[in-house]
Design an enzyme around this catalytic site. Sequence first.
Site, short mmCIF file in Angstrom:
data_model
loop_
_atom_site.label_atom_id
_atom_site.label_comp_id
_atom_site.label_asym_id
_atom_site.label_seq_id
_atom_site.Cartn_x
_atom_site.Cartn_y
_atom_site.Cartn_z
N GLU A 3 -8.04 -17.31 -30.31
CA GLU A 3 -9.43 -16.90 -30.08
C GLU A 3 -9.62 -16.89 -28.57
O GLU A 3 -9.65 -17.96 -27.94
CB GLU A 3 -10.41 -17.90 -30.72
CG GLU A 3 -10.26 -18.03 -32.22
CD GLU A 3 -10.77 -16.82 -32.99
OE1 GLU A 3 -11.48 -15.99 -32.39
OE2 GLU A 3 -10.44 -16.71 -34.18
N GLY B 129 -3.61 -17.69 -23.57
CA GLY B 129 -3.19 -17.20 -24.89
C GLY B 129 -1.88 -16.43 -24.78
O GLY B 129 -0.96 -16.60 -25.59
N LYS C 91 -5.27 -31.15 -29.12
CA LYS C 91 -5.32 -31.32 -27.66
C LYS C 91 -6.59 -30.66 -27.12
O LYS C 91 -6.68 -29.44 -27.00
CB LYS C 91 -4.10 -30.72 -26.95
CG LYS C 91 -4.01 -31.32 -25.55
CD LYS C 91 -3.50 -30.43 -24.48
CE LYS C 91 -4.41 -29.42 -23.90
NZ LYS C 91 -5.47 -29.92 -22.99
N CYS D 71 -17.82 -17.41 -25.18
CA CYS D 71 -16.86 -16.29 -25.28
C CYS D 71 -17.55 -15.01 -25.73
O CYS D 71 -17.15 -13.92 -25.36
CB CYS D 71 -15.75 -16.67 -26.25
SG CYS D 71 -16.42 -17.23 -27.83
N GLU E 141 -14.19 -11.29 -17.23
CA GLU E 141 -14.99 -12.32 -17.89
C GLU E 141 -15.42 -13.34 -16.82
O GLU E 141 -14.59 -13.92 -16.13
CB GLU E 141 -14.15 -13.03 -18.96
CG GLU E 141 -14.96 -14.03 -19.75
CD GLU E 141 -14.13 -14.80 -20.79
OE1 GLU E 141 -13.02 -15.24 -20.46
OE2 GLU E 141 -14.63 -14.96 -21.91
N GLY F 268 -9.24 -20.26 -26.05
CA GLY F 268 -9.26 -20.40 -24.60
C GLY F 268 -9.13 -19.03 -23.96
O GLY F 268 -9.45 -18.01 -24.58
N SER F 269 -8.63 -19.03 -22.74
CA SER F 269 -8.59 -17.78 -21.99
C SER F 269 -7.47 -16.86 -22.49
O SER F 269 -6.46 -17.33 -23.03
CB SER F 269 -8.38 -18.09 -20.50
OG SER F 269 -7.18 -18.79 -20.35
N THR F 270 -7.64 -15.59 -22.25
CA THR F 270 -6.62 -14.61 -22.66
C THR F 270 -5.30 -14.87 -21.93
O THR F 270 -4.23 -14.80 -22.53
CB THR F 270 -7.16 -13.18 -22.38
OG1 THR F 270 -8.25 -12.97 -23.29
CG2 THR F 270 -6.11 -12.12 -22.60
N GLU F 271 -5.41 -15.25 -20.67
CA GLU F 271 -4.20 -15.50 -19.87
C GLU F 271 -3.36 -16.63 -20.48
O GLU F 271 -2.14 -16.50 -20.66
CB GLU F 271 -4.65 -15.88 -18.45
CG GLU F 271 -3.57 -15.91 -17.45
CD GLU F 271 -4.11 -16.45 -16.11
OE1 GLU F 271 -5.34 -16.63 -15.97
OE2 GLU F 271 -3.28 -16.68 -15.23
P1 NAD Z 1 -8.21 -22.32 -20.91
O1 NAD Z 1 -7.39 -21.21 -21.47
O2 NAD Z 1 -8.11 -22.60 -19.47
O3 NAD Z 1 -7.89 -23.69 -21.64
C1 NAD Z 1 -8.01 -23.85 -23.05
C2 NAD Z 1 -7.11 -24.98 -23.49
O4 NAD Z 1 -5.75 -24.64 -23.26
C3 NAD Z 1 -7.33 -26.30 -22.80
O5 NAD Z 1 -7.17 -27.36 -23.72
C4 NAD Z 1 -6.22 -26.31 -21.76
O6 NAD Z 1 -5.85 -27.61 -21.35
C5 NAD Z 1 -5.10 -25.67 -22.54
N1 NAD Z 1 -4.05 -25.05 -21.72
C6 NAD Z 1 -4.09 -24.71 -20.40
N2 NAD Z 1 -2.92 -24.16 -20.02
C7 NAD Z 1 -2.15 -24.10 -21.14
C8 NAD Z 1 -0.85 -23.59 -21.40
N3 NAD Z 1 -0.10 -23.01 -20.46
N4 NAD Z 1 -0.38 -23.67 -22.67
C9 NAD Z 1 -1.12 -24.21 -23.66
N5 NAD Z 1 -2.36 -24.72 -23.46
C10 NAD Z 1 -2.87 -24.66 -22.21
O7 NAD Z 1 -9.71 -21.96 -21.38
P2 NAD Z 1 -11.05 -22.72 -20.97
O8 NAD Z 1 -11.28 -22.43 -19.53
O9 NAD Z 1 -11.00 -24.12 -21.46
O10 NAD Z 1 -12.11 -21.95 -21.89
C11 NAD Z 1 -12.73 -20.76 -21.52
C12 NAD Z 1 -12.06 -19.58 -22.19
O11 NAD Z 1 -12.05 -19.77 -23.60
C13 NAD Z 1 -12.78 -18.29 -21.95
O12 NAD Z 1 -11.87 -17.26 -21.68
C14 NAD Z 1 -13.48 -18.04 -23.29
O13 NAD Z 1 -13.79 -16.69 -23.55
C15 NAD Z 1 -12.50 -18.58 -24.25
N6 NAD Z 1 -13.15 -18.90 -25.52
C16 NAD Z 1 -12.93 -18.09 -26.60
C17 NAD Z 1 -13.57 -18.35 -27.82
C18 NAD Z 1 -13.38 -17.47 -29.03
O14 NAD Z 1 -13.85 -17.84 -30.12
N7 NAD Z 1 -12.73 -16.32 -28.90
C19 NAD Z 1 -14.43 -19.44 -27.91
C20 NAD Z 1 -14.62 -20.24 -26.79
C21 NAD Z 1 -13.96 -19.97 -25.60
#
Ligand code: NAD
Length: 480
Positions: free
Chosen positions: A248, A231, A174, A282, A379, A226-229
Amino acid sequence: MTTKLFINGQWVAATGGTFTTHDPATEELIAEVGKASTADLDAAVDAARAAFENPEWRDMLPADRARLMFRFADLVDQHQEELAQLETADQGQPISISRVVSSKMAAEHIRYYAGWVTKIEGRTSPISTPNTFHYTRREPVGVCGLITPWNFPLSILSWKLAPALATGNTVVIKPASVTPMTAIRLVELADEAGFPAGVVNLVTGPGSIGAAMAEHRGIDKISFTGSTEVGQSIVRASAGTLKRVTLELGGKAPSIIARDADIDAAVAGNLMGGLLNSGQVCAAYTRFYIDTRREDEFLTKFAAGMEAMTIGAGKNESTQLGPLVSAEHLQHVEELVAKGRAEGAELVTGGERAADTGNFYRPTLFSGVTDDMTLATEEIFGPVLSVLSYQDSDELDELIRRANNTEYGLSSTVWTKDLRVAHRLANGIRAGAVFVNSPPIPDMAAPWGGFKASGWGNEMGPYALDAYTEIKGVWMNYGD
Ligand code: NAD
């Protein structure tokens, strides 16, 4: 055009409606995208489960699985320029970055893990049970849900897909809803490579589909970037099934510039490390700790470097700084800049939009930032960087304490010519990566993962094999 979902080896129309994806430089529509419903997700999970149990995939000889993956890597290579252009159109990143960090890195990851397929070994265990031989097997976890973010959609998907397939799992992908295009194209190439039906499935849709994946009884593991929140919400949602979860997450990397640092190298390295992909990284270097005696020189040169950057659409070869991914994210960055000013940080350069159309924001530098300000703790994920100074008399331990004064622990960097300082800081910083005198570019052979709220587990290198396998112990009694 309306894109489709890929379920059980077929491209099928989504049943949840559609959404759109836009070029962040021009705001032009790129595509109508199929919006998966939970019924579509169920079908994708069922297909992945059936494929996982199908002898065609389950019992495929490692040499054959490796051959499939090498073919997949070759196809990605052959389409590198097309993938790079598509990434730039959908995500906004400068084409020079799409070529190297996105499409080339994706091919290299797939090829690297293709090489691992024939080298995944168990062990014999020196147990003390009489007449018993014990050995371990590494077995795939099962159906893996791969949920990816919008900042490096193609390469981050390859970080997950390659080790998942190399270890014999099946997947439901996804991608982020604002950047689905390269994931769709990558899955077309996986199909062309010849993976059996159901091994690779793709559902495009909003975060609620990701949330449904985290709860889904048919999914054995979630690999999330994605974001910590989000996660944290995945951890909560997955508790009911106790599925495997690797995460991650976000970062707030410190950059420590020692008194003896080569300031020109530190300026060049931190401009890249802080502003790569407009700071939507990130691992981006965002908190600069600089010795007060070098601060003026650093600030002047760094601000000049920022002001000299070419801002524009990613597709222009000369562009160094592309747009932010969406209007919504641009607004978020603006709000954080306003907060920084309100809290008393001093704006050195930037702090405003760079164009009337497109999501362009000027590279922005603040000085006089203190450890407790929002600029230093939150962040931002944009081209907004902060200078915090330290006194020459400060002990390295105090500097380490300040660098570690964050909930995150993904990346960090140290700029010095003194090996003693480099090693002491590298040992003391609580983060998954410490880059000494270099920008934060990962490599498929080295571990990538976060300490603290930056995540669970590692991607890349042999470490990712652990994330996609279960260990089974076999006890063989050969007594009478
Ligand atoms: P996000 O957390 O908003 O979304 C990431 C993914 O999760 C998307 O596909 C989104 O549709 C999905 N998603 C949203 N709500 C969800 C839920 N409740 N349950 C499951 N999936 C859900 O992140 P973003 O805005 O797309 O990306 C930016 C973030 O990603 C930043 O915090 C960045 O630091 C982090 N990031 C981390 C790494 C790493 O390697 N640690 C790499 C790249 C980005």
